[in-house]
Design an enzyme around this catalytic site. Structure first.
Site: not given
Ligand code: MG
Ligand code: NAI
Length: 338
Positions: A125, A173, A206, A230
């Protein structure tokens, strides 16, 4: 003393859940002066040519605390997210999202108690994007910094220490995203060494999604980078009753903005049926931030009471009341305590 708070109703269901939350917060007897800005996002774009006008940022900087409804972000085009913009411009690096089962609310698990700590200013982001029109190649850079990782991980460990939480899971990750993942994970392990009383483990994102859906009771606090946080926070909201019930706080060194995890819910906006619980619980976090602990405790107890008794709940959590009816009933219960 009156608390001066910047109030951003936002759009979609925002104004509905914000009005409901103000009703409930005022019922606690704490005095507020609301510095209200209705035009943010698309409405501000139309009026000021800027979805996040400087006077709104100034108001939050001055008051240091804001209560915010969701703001719609156009998909795949248009202005950049105001929500991301606020977090970056005010350097609200810690996004804290408690996901705890509510009494009486039927969900697949009854004792979920998770704290999500999401890095809130960088990662995917960061806003470093490019589209090469000739080659038709889109780049979105995920920037992870030592400083950014250290401060969110330190924040999570310090929270765990001061709130008696036992365990932290670092989610990453690093098998594929070797550079960014190794930096985040390495800092996590360094910080963990300073908190020997807290059990630490790590999970690849994951696998973590599957773990949380099957064995949420094995986890306690989770700290992770922006995108993973998020996604995990919506997943965890799903474990405890949905987006209608999960609160959030964006915390920085200088300011704090309290908002629900959910968005503007265009599918139900304007119908008066949105669940205001998520924003009311964000309001509870705000009360604690302001030092209004006894008011926060009463709000908390009465909110849990509403759920335990199925008192005027909204339809997303099995009731048939409107947003305003739930808020008025909760406000009544709170007022009767004083
Ligand atoms: Mg969100
Ligand atoms: P959303 O969170 O708005 O809605 C997802 C689903 O959950 C919808 O079915 C909605 O009706 C339901 N829902 C959400 N909040 C609810 C509530 N309080 N009570 C009952 N049901 C509720 O996510 P979506 O649809 O992906 O995004 C819509 C818009 O919101 C987008 O423009 C997005 O960018 C924006 N958004 C803004 C956020 C913010 O202001 N911090 C956060 C997330 C999304």
């Amino acid at each position: 003393m009156s608390h001066r708070i910047t109030l951003l109703p936002g759009d979609g269901i925002g104004p509905e859940v914000v009005d409901a939350t103000v009703t409930v917060l005022e019922a606690t007897g704490v005095s507020f002066k609301w510095d209200r800005h209705d035009k943010v996002g698309a409405a501000a774009m139309a009026e000021f040519g800027n979805p996040l006008p400087e006077h709104v940022l100034e108001s939050i900087r001055e008051n240091t605390v804001a209560l915010k409804g969701p703001i719609t972000t156009p998909i795949g085009k248009g202005f950049k997210s105001v929500n991301v913009g606020l977090r970056q411009k005010l350097d609200l690096f810690a996004n804290v999202r408690p996901c705890k089962s509510l009494p009486g609310l039927k969900t697949p698990f009854q004792d979920v108690d998770l704290m999500i700590f999401r890095e809130n200013t960088e990662g995917l982001y960061s806003g470093i994007e490019n589209f090469d029109e000739r080659l038709e190649i889109a780049d979105t850079i995920s920037r992870i910094t030592k400083r950014g990782s250290e401060r969110i991980i330190n924040f999570a460990f310090e929270y765990a220490r001061t709130h008696g939480r036992k365990k932290i899971t670092l989610v990453h990750k690093a098998n594929i995203l070797k550079q960014a993942g190794a930096l985040f994970l390495g800092i996590g392990r360094d910080v963990a060494a300073e908190y020997p009383e807290i059990e630490v483990n790590d999970r690849i994102i994951d696998n973590m999604c599957m773990q949380l859906v099957m064995y949420p009771d094995r986890y306690d606090c989770v700290v992770t980078t922006n995108l993973f946080g998020d996604i995990l926070s919506d997943l965890c909201a799903g474990l405890v009753g949905g987006l209608g019930v999960v609160a959030g706080a964006n915390i920085g060194e200088d300011c704090a903005v309290f908002e629900a995890v959910h968005g503007s819910a265009p599918d139900i906006a304007g119908q008066g049926i949105a669940n205001p619980t998520a924003l009311i619980r964000s309001g509870e976090l705000m009360l604690r931030h302001l030092g209004e602990v006894s008011a926060a405790d009463v709000l908390h107890e009465e909110l849990l009471g509403c759920y335990a008794e199925g008192d005027h709940l909204t339809s997303d959590v099995g009731g048939s009341s409107t947003t305003a009816e739930f808020a008025e009933r909760l406000a009544e219960r709170i007022s009767s305590r004083s």
